[in-house]
Design a protein around this motif. Sequence first.
Motif, PDB file in Angstrom:
ATOM      1  N   ILE A   1      33.775 -22.988 -47.677  1.00 25.92           N
ATOM      2  CA  ILE A   1      34.171 -21.517 -47.404  1.00 25.92           C
ATOM      3  C   ILE A   1      33.442 -21.470 -46.196  1.00 25.92           C
ATOM      4  CG2 ILE A   1      33.296 -19.329 -48.136  1.00 25.92           C
ATOM      5  CD1 ILE A   1      32.911 -21.013 -51.006  1.00 25.92           C
ATOM      6  N   GLY A   2      32.178 -21.369 -45.806  1.00 23.97           N
ATOM      7  CA  GLY A   2      31.581 -21.167 -44.542  1.00 23.97           C
ATOM      8  C   GLY A   2      30.690 -20.293 -44.571  1.00 23.97           C
ATOM      9  N   LEU A   3      30.072 -19.480 -45.736  1.00 20.47           N
ATOM     10  CA  LEU A   3      29.188 -18.442 -45.614  1.00 20.47           C
ATOM     11  C   LEU A   3      27.925 -18.907 -45.363  1.00 20.47           C
ATOM     12  CD1 LEU A   3      30.780 -16.313 -48.591  1.00 20.47           C
ATOM     13  CD2 LEU A   3      30.513 -15.502 -46.252  1.00 20.47           C
ATOM     14  N   THR A   4      27.518 -20.207 -45.851  1.00 18.80           N
ATOM     15  CA  THR A   4      26.294 -20.895 -45.359  1.00 18.80           C
ATOM     16  C   THR A   4      26.751 -22.322 -45.016  1.00 18.80           C
ATOM     17  OG1 THR A   4      25.924 -21.693 -47.596  1.00 18.80           O
ATOM     18  CG2 THR A   4      25.232 -19.783 -47.254  1.00 18.80           C
ATOM     19  N   GLY A   5      25.718 -22.725 -44.228  1.00 20.71           N
ATOM     20  CA  GLY A   5      25.940 -24.083 -43.570  1.00 20.71           C
ATOM     21  C   GLY A   5      24.715 -24.482 -42.565  1.00 20.71           C
ATOM     22  N   LYS A   6      25.078 -25.644 -41.974  1.00 24.15           N
ATOM     23  CA  LYS A   6      24.050 -25.908 -40.915  1.00 24.15           C
ATOM     24  C   LYS A   6      24.512 -25.896 -39.575  1.00 24.15           C
ATOM     25  CE  LYS A   6      22.787 -30.510 -40.866  1.00 24.15           C
ATOM     26  NZ  LYS A   6      22.379 -31.789 -41.231  1.00 24.15           N
ATOM     27  N   ALA A   7      23.793 -25.421 -38.735  1.00 19.92           N
ATOM     28  CA  ALA A   7      24.124 -25.504 -37.001  1.00 19.92           C
ATOM     29  C   ALA A   7      23.210 -26.398 -36.499  1.00 19.92           C
ATOM     30  CB  ALA A   7      24.211 -24.131 -36.541  1.00 19.92           C
ATOM     31  N   VAL A   8      23.566 -27.395 -35.717  1.00 16.94           N
ATOM     32  CA  VAL A   8      22.688 -28.208 -34.817  1.00 16.94           C
ATOM     33  C   VAL A   8      23.287 -27.915 -33.430  1.00 16.94           C
ATOM     34  CG1 VAL A   8      22.016 -30.495 -34.332  1.00 16.94           C
ATOM     35  CG2 VAL A   8      22.572 -29.631 -36.964  1.00 16.94           C
TER      36      VAL A   8
ATOM     37  N   ALA B   1      22.535 -29.964 -26.020  1.00 11.10           N
ATOM     38  CA  ALA B   1      21.541 -29.734 -24.821  1.00 11.10           C
ATOM     39  C   ALA B   1      21.697 -28.328 -24.315  1.00 11.10           C
ATOM     40  CB  ALA B   1      21.920 -30.656 -23.797  1.00 11.10           C
ATOM     41  N   LYS B   2      20.951 -27.992 -23.313  1.00 16.73           N
ATOM     42  CA  LYS B   2      21.148 -26.604 -22.738  1.00 16.73           C
ATOM     43  C   LYS B   2      22.550 -26.418 -22.241  1.00 16.73           C
ATOM     44  CE  LYS B   2      16.138 -26.063 -21.625  1.00 16.73           C
ATOM     45  NZ  LYS B   2      15.306 -25.717 -20.611  1.00 16.73           N
ATOM     46  N   GLY B   3      23.063 -25.151 -22.480  1.00 20.40           N
ATOM     47  CA  GLY B   3      24.424 -24.823 -21.921  1.00 20.40           C
ATOM     48  C   GLY B   3      24.667 -23.437 -22.340  1.00 20.40           C
ATOM     49  N   ILE B   4      25.881 -23.084 -21.672  1.00 20.95           N
ATOM     50  CA  ILE B   4      26.372 -21.810 -21.882  1.00 20.95           C
ATOM     51  C   ILE B   4      28.145 -21.970 -22.120  1.00 20.95           C
ATOM     52  CG2 ILE B   4      27.085 -19.618 -20.897  1.00 20.95           C
ATOM     53  CD1 ILE B   4      24.757 -19.965 -19.012  1.00 20.95           C
ATOM     54  N   GLY B   5      28.342 -21.058 -23.048  1.00 24.00           N
ATOM     55  CA  GLY B   5      29.851 -21.206 -23.657  1.00 24.00           C
ATOM     56  C   GLY B   5      30.323 -20.043 -24.564  1.00 24.00           C
ATOM     57  N   LYS B   6      31.176 -20.378 -25.646  1.00 18.01           N
ATOM     58  CA  LYS B   6      31.326 -19.368 -26.486  1.00 18.01           C
ATOM     59  C   LYS B   6      31.273 -20.084 -27.646  1.00 18.01           C
ATOM     60  CE  LYS B   6      33.401 -16.431 -23.787  1.00 18.01           C
ATOM     61  NZ  LYS B   6      33.166 -14.994 -23.667  1.00 18.01           N
ATOM     62  N   LEU B   7      31.298 -19.056 -28.971  1.00 18.36           N
ATOM     63  CA  LEU B   7      31.009 -19.573 -30.129  1.00 18.36           C
ATOM     64  C   LEU B   7      32.351 -18.661 -30.947  1.00 18.36           C
ATOM     65  CD1 LEU B   7      30.311 -21.108 -32.755  1.00 18.36           C
ATOM     66  CD2 LEU B   7      28.639 -19.557 -33.195  1.00 18.36           C
ATOM     67  N   LYS B   8      33.627 -19.426 -31.321  1.00 22.82           N
ATOM     68  CA  LYS B   8      34.602 -18.665 -32.028  1.00 22.82           C
ATOM     69  C   LYS B   8      34.297 -18.645 -33.451  1.00 22.82           C
ATOM     70  CE  LYS B   8      38.940 -18.875 -30.804  1.00 22.82           C
ATOM     71  NZ  LYS B   8      39.243 -17.564 -30.548  1.00 22.82           N
ATOM     72  N   VAL B   9      34.260 -17.310 -34.022  1.00 20.59           N
ATOM     73  CA  VAL B   9      34.157 -17.121 -35.530  1.00 20.59           C
ATOM     74  C   VAL B   9      35.230 -16.823 -35.866  1.00 20.59           C
ATOM     75  CG1 VAL B   9      32.562 -16.089 -37.299  1.00 20.59           C
ATOM     76  CG2 VAL B   9      31.614 -16.837 -35.105  1.00 20.59           C
ATOM     77  N   GLN B  10      36.199 -17.427 -36.920  1.00 19.88           N
ATOM     78  CA  GLN B  10      37.202 -16.867 -37.400  1.00 19.88           C
ATOM     79  C   GLN B  10      37.035 -17.014 -39.053  1.00 19.88           C
ATOM     80  OE1 GLN B  10      39.563 -20.080 -35.455  1.00 19.88           O
ATOM     81  NE2 GLN B  10      41.242 -18.265 -36.019  1.00 19.88           N
ATOM     82  N   LEU B  11      37.441 -15.881 -39.558  1.00 20.97           N
ATOM     83  CA  LEU B  11      37.577 -15.692 -41.103  1.00 20.97           C
ATOM     84  C   LEU B  11      38.992 -15.497 -41.461  1.00 20.97           C
ATOM     85  CD1 LEU B  11      36.467 -15.275 -44.072  1.00 20.97           C
ATOM     86  CD2 LEU B  11      36.396 -12.866 -43.481  1.00 20.97           C
ATOM     87  N   ARG B  12      39.461 -16.727 -41.999  1.00 23.99           N
ATOM     88  CA  ARG B  12      40.845 -16.957 -42.380  1.00 23.99           C
ATOM     89  C   ARG B  12      41.106 -16.654 -43.784  1.00 23.99           C
ATOM     90  NH1 ARG B  12      44.367 -17.214 -38.999  1.00 23.99           N
ATOM     91  NH2 ARG B  12      45.687 -18.823 -40.011  1.00 23.99           N
ATOM     92  N   HIS B  13      42.236 -15.530 -44.157  1.00 26.10           N
ATOM     93  CA  HIS B  13      42.547 -15.234 -45.238  1.00 26.10           C
ATOM     94  C   HIS B  13      43.800 -15.824 -45.658  1.00 26.10           C
ATOM     95  CE1 HIS B  13      43.605 -11.394 -47.581  1.00 26.10           C
ATOM     96  NE2 HIS B  13      43.024 -12.182 -48.536  1.00 26.10           N
ATOM     97  N   GLN B  14      43.735 -16.785 -47.089  1.00 28.06           N
ATOM     98  CA  GLN B  14      44.567 -17.657 -47.198  1.00 28.06           C
ATOM     99  C   GLN B  14      44.813 -17.695 -48.909  1.00 28.06           C
ATOM    100  OE1 GLN B  14      42.389 -21.145 -45.889  1.00 28.06           O
ATOM    101  NE2 GLN B  14      43.728 -21.327 -44.192  1.00 28.06           N
ATOM    102  N   PRO B  15      45.314 -16.401 -49.308  1.00 32.80           N
ATOM    103  CA  PRO B  15      45.579 -16.281 -50.642  1.00 32.80           C
ATOM    104  C   PRO B  15      46.451 -16.939 -51.078  1.00 32.80           C
ATOM    105  CG  PRO B  15      46.508 -14.202 -49.654  1.00 32.80           C
ATOM    106  CD  PRO B  15      45.605 -15.137 -48.610  1.00 32.80           C
ATOM    107  N   GLY B  16      46.469 -18.230 -52.184  1.00 33.29           N
ATOM    108  CA  GLY B  16      47.458 -18.840 -52.776  1.00 33.29           C
ATOM    109  C   GLY B  16      47.743 -20.036 -51.845  1.00 33.29           C
ATOM    110  N   ALA B  17      47.004 -20.303 -50.701  1.00 37.99           N
ATOM    111  CA  ALA B  17      47.617 -21.283 -49.735  1.00 37.99           C
ATOM    112  C   ALA B  17      46.333 -22.079 -49.220  1.00 37.99           C
ATOM    113  CB  ALA B  17      48.382 -20.587 -48.724  1.00 37.99           C
ATOM    114  N   LYS B  18      45.193 -21.828 -49.550  1.00 41.26           N
ATOM    115  CA  LYS B  18      43.981 -22.428 -48.976  1.00 41.26           C
ATOM    116  C   LYS B  18      44.025 -24.009 -49.418  1.00 41.26           C
ATOM    117  CE  LYS B  18      38.981 -22.210 -48.538  1.00 41.26           C
ATOM    118  NZ  LYS B  18      37.778 -21.946 -49.112  1.00 41.26           N
ATOM    119  N   ASN B  19      43.732 -24.730 -48.219  1.00 38.00           N
ATOM    120  CA  ASN B  19      43.801 -26.268 -48.070  1.00 38.00           C
ATOM    121  C   ASN B  19      42.839 -26.984 -47.626  1.00 38.00           C
ATOM    122  OD1 ASN B  19      44.471 -25.896 -45.487  1.00 38.00           O
ATOM    123  ND2 ASN B  19      46.446 -26.565 -45.703  1.00 38.00           N
ATOM    124  N   GLY B  20      41.758 -26.131 -46.963  1.00 43.45           N
ATOM    125  CA  GLY B  20      40.485 -26.496 -46.217  1.00 43.45           C
ATOM    126  C   GLY B  20      40.592 -26.752 -44.821  1.00 43.45           C
TER     127      GLY B  20
END
Length: 182
Positions: free
Chosen positions: A135-142, A145-164
Amino acid sequence: MNRKLSWALLFGVAITFSQCKDSGEEVKPDEENELITSVVLTFIEQGTSNVTSFVYKDADGDGGNAPSRFDTVALKPNTTYTMTTEFLDESKTPVSDITEEISEESDEHLLIYTPSPATLLTYTYGDADVNKFPIGLTGKAVTGAKGIGKLKVQLRHQPGAKNGKPEPGSDDVNLDFNLKIQ
């Protein structure tokens, strides 16, 4: 007479096969996506009580006016965090906690966290739906090293078709947080 019957039969077969042709288009879910006006990413540093939250707020949802708040996710390098994500629809009174709906309909939703560059952060799912897909509502983030970038956060809506996996489905949320590991 035989010739007319042959032509009619040939015409009928041609129509049957032309109507059964696969269009090649992806099947789209027919349920509407949720209105989400706020996303809150919360990180709890492992072994401490340090809690840090980062917020995205857009009062009218996707499109329209620009977000009123879009925090930069700033984390320590080489550190493990427990991470939770919360979704709200603040256009309603009282505020609607979409996180509860996602949890209740977990077999229709998948959160995807994609850091860029990938070495900045690794995410491991801490929850699963009844079909054992993440699901992804809870998890572990590790963090790396130091750096700069982006973190894309997507919530996918997959009624009747979710496959992981990210496909099929549509995005309820697709955000690119600035990410600083410092």
